[in-house]
Motif scaffolding. Structure first.
Motif, short mmCIF file in Angstrom:
data_model
loop_
_atom_site.label_atom_id
_atom_site.label_comp_id
_atom_site.label_asym_id
_atom_site.label_seq_id
_atom_site.Cartn_x
_atom_site.Cartn_y
_atom_site.Cartn_z
N GLY A 98 63.12 28.12 32.43
CA GLY A 98 64.24 28.34 33.05
C GLY A 98 64.78 29.03 34.27
O GLY A 98 65.90 29.00 34.75
N ASP A 99 63.80 29.40 34.96
CA ASP A 99 63.64 30.18 36.02
C ASP A 99 63.15 29.49 37.18
O ASP A 99 62.13 29.30 37.33
N LEU A 100 63.94 28.67 38.15
CA LEU A 100 63.42 27.69 38.94
C LEU A 100 62.72 28.40 40.09
O LEU A 100 61.63 27.91 40.53
N ALA A 101 62.96 29.66 40.39
CA ALA A 101 62.22 30.27 41.48
C ALA A 101 60.82 30.61 40.73
O ALA A 101 59.80 30.82 41.42
N ALA A 102 60.62 31.17 39.58
CA ALA A 102 59.50 31.62 38.85
C ALA A 102 58.57 30.31 39.03
O ALA A 102 57.61 30.31 39.15
N PHE A 103 59.25 29.15 38.47
CA PHE A 103 58.69 27.99 38.57
C PHE A 103 57.83 27.35 39.76
O PHE A 103 56.84 27.00 39.96
N ASP A 104 58.80 27.83 40.77
CA ASP A 104 58.38 27.37 42.24
C ASP A 104 57.15 28.31 42.36
O ASP A 104 56.30 27.70 43.17
N ARG A 105 57.32 29.50 42.21
CA ARG A 105 55.93 30.29 42.27
C ARG A 105 54.90 29.90 41.78
O ARG A 105 53.59 29.81 42.32
N HIS A 106 54.91 29.45 40.45
CA HIS A 106 53.85 29.18 39.74
C HIS A 106 53.23 27.62 40.47
O HIS A 106 51.94 27.52 40.58
N VAL A 107 54.01 26.74 40.77
CA VAL A 107 53.76 25.55 41.46
C VAL A 107 52.79 25.98 42.53
O VAL A 107 51.81 25.52 43.08
N ARG A 108 53.64 26.75 43.33
CA ARG A 108 52.80 27.02 44.91
C ARG A 108 51.46 27.95 44.83
O ARG A 108 50.47 27.66 45.35
N ALA A 109 51.37 28.54 43.36
CA ALA A 109 50.21 29.29 43.32
C ALA A 109 49.27 28.48 42.99
O ALA A 109 48.02 28.54 43.63
N ASN A 110 49.44 27.50 42.26
CA ASN A 110 48.45 26.46 41.71
C ASN A 110 48.22 25.46 43.00
O ASN A 110 46.76 25.19 42.97
N LEU A 111 49.09 25.15 43.85
CA LEU A 111 48.88 24.61 45.09
C LEU A 111 47.77 25.19 46.02
O LEU A 111 46.91 24.74 46.43
#
Length: 142
Positions: A98-111
């Protein structure tokens, strides 16, 4: 961050590790609280593993895994589960719900990890592949 000493047993086979991730997100695998049995079973379920499969995969006695399911695993097994979660289910990390900022950080870290793995010589090929994937998976109705 100071490197932690190598442990015996399973953790020893994992080698020394203090944190992983991109410069934007460092994940430590030495949790503050010990994992209890219920959390251990929930983590195995999230990873799609049974106790029998986990025992075989880690080459420990099934009775040992049953004991961990009852009272919690040792710290090095908890660290192994954290690593498996990071590698196999990167978007299921704690705090991402539910935390879009945390999800964005996870996506960016994987990229970032993909970019580092590709190296500078293959960076353009990686970006082209990601662009093709985005085109192929985009919803034409949106």
């Amino acid at each position: 961050m100071e490197e932690l000493p190598k442990n015996e047993g399973l953790a020893g086979s994992l080698g020394r590790c203090h944190a992983v991730g991109s410069p934007h997100r460092q994940v430590s695998f030495f949790p503050a609280a010990a994992m209890d049995g219920a959390s251990f079973k929930a983590r195995l379920k999230l990873l799609g593993r049974t106790q029998v499969e986990f025992a075989s995969e880690t080459e420990v006695a099934l009775r040992t895994v049953h004991n961990w399911a009852a009272s919690g695993p040792p710290a090095e097994v908890q660290r192994l589960l954290d690593l498996l979660l990071l590698l196999e289910r990167p978007f299921d990390l704690p705090g991402a719900d539910g935390d879009l900022a945390a999800f964005d950080r996870h996506v960016r870290a994987n990229l970032d990890r993909l970019e580092n793995a590709a190296g500078s010589a293959r960076r353009q090929a990686l970006l082209l592949s990601i662009g093709r994937w985005l085109r192929d998976t985009s919803d034409p109705a949106s």
